[in-house]
Every structure is written in structure tokens, then in C-alpha cells.
Design a protein around this motif. Structure first.
Motif, PDB file in Angstrom:
ATOM      1  N   THR A  13      -9.646 -19.020   4.274  1.00 11.70           N
ATOM      2  CA  THR A  13      -9.928 -18.364   4.250  1.00 11.70           C
ATOM      3  C   THR A  13     -10.363 -18.887   2.647  1.00 11.70           C
ATOM      4  O   THR A  13     -11.409 -19.015   1.769  1.00 11.70           O
ATOM      5  CB  THR A  13      -9.937 -16.372   3.762  1.00 11.70           C
ATOM      6  N   THR A  17     -14.223 -20.723   1.058  1.00  9.82           N
ATOM      7  CA  THR A  17     -15.017 -20.065   0.565  1.00  9.82           C
ATOM      8  C   THR A  17     -15.416 -21.623  -0.816  1.00  9.82           C
ATOM      9  O   THR A  17     -16.842 -21.190  -1.587  1.00  9.82           O
ATOM     10  CB  THR A  17     -14.391 -18.593  -0.286  1.00  9.82           C
ATOM     11  N   GLU A  20     -17.876 -23.497   0.140  1.00 15.38           N
ATOM     12  CA  GLU A  20     -19.351 -22.815   0.900  1.00 15.38           C
ATOM     13  C   GLU A  20     -20.139 -23.213  -0.665  1.00 15.38           C
ATOM     14  O   GLU A  20     -21.303 -23.018  -0.184  1.00 15.38           O
ATOM     15  CB  GLU A  20     -19.359 -21.190   1.241  1.00 15.38           C
ATOM     16  N   LEU A  33     -16.483 -17.922   7.457  1.00 19.05           N
ATOM     17  CA  LEU A  33     -15.960 -16.819   7.267  1.00 19.05           C
ATOM     18  C   LEU A  33     -16.002 -15.682   7.418  1.00 19.05           C
ATOM     19  O   LEU A  33     -15.940 -14.606   7.341  1.00 19.05           O
ATOM     20  CB  LEU A  33     -16.942 -17.072   5.217  1.00 19.05           C
TER      21      LEU A  33
END
Length: 124
Positions: A13, A17, A20, A33
Motif C-alpha cells: 500500500t 501510493t 501512483e 490500491l
């Protein structure tokens, strides 16, 4: 101060993140995600892996090294999520062990020199 992830889901995660917001093609990063935050959807990671594999093949034909690094990281995340779903026919059992090294490789393609910039797992 960042805290250390406590498991592979937290680590993925954190890295998903991070990437992204740094990768031009963030579509499958966002899908990963969303998927990782919904345990009921984890079995769908096998199909998402297939979609990412198509991106990998296209990137290979273009000799797109950044794309190849990104999609290798995305593929290993999808494999790991699928394996965590306890669904039949899992991917290789060592998939989760490749998440951080492939994340670091993607970070290097993005110009990051310090692996600790990518995941707090690597902060000493």
C-alpha cells in the motif's frame, strides 16, 4: 515521521501510493490500491495480473525500460494479492519476497537513488 509497515499489505500500500503520484500510467496502480483495500476483491487480482501482463508485453516491444520496471512491480503486487486471497492455483510462493526489490528497481528508473525514499521498510 513515517512508521514501518507491519506486513506485506502495508508495504505494498505504501509503495503503490508512492508510485501512483510519480508514474504517468497510474491506472493499474490505482486499481491495485483499490483492490488491496478490499479483501473481498483479492481473488480478482489474477485477472488484473493478466491486464498488467499485456502492458508489460507492449512495453517490451517499445523497449520502454520505465514501463517494464513499473509493470514488473505491478505484476508482483497483483500476484501477491492473489496469493493472499487463498484462491486455488496460486502464483509462485515467493512472490511477496519480490515486492520490495521490484519497487526499489522502479524507484531507480524514476531517478531515486535512496531505496528508503520508496518504502519505510528500508529506513534503519
Amino acid at each position: 515521521m513515517r512508521t514501518h509497515p507491519t506486513n506485506i499489505v502495508d508495504a505494498m500500500t505504501e509503495m503503490l501510493t508512492f508510485f501512483e503520484n510519480r508514474c504517468d500510467d497510474s491506472d493499474t496502480l490505482r486499481k491495485l490500491l483499490r483492490m488491496i483495500s478490499d479483501r473481498e476483491s483479492w481473488k480478482g487480482a489474477h485477472a488484473l495480473f493478466q491486464d498488467i501482463r499485456q502492458k508489460t508485453l507492449r512495453a517490451g516491444k517499445r523497449d520502454d525500460q520505465l514501463g517494464l520496471a513499473q509493470y514488473a512491480f505491478e505484476e508482483i503486487c497483483a500476484k501477491t494479492i492473489y496469493n493472499l486471497s487463498d484462491s486455488p492455483a496460486p502464483f509462485d510462493a515467493d512472490s511477496a519476497f519480490w515486492v520490495v526489490p521490484l519497487g526499489v528497481a522502479l524507484g531507480r528508473q524514476l531517478g531515486l537513488s535512496e531505496p528508503s525514499q520508496i518504502t519505510s521498510l528500508l529506513v534503519m
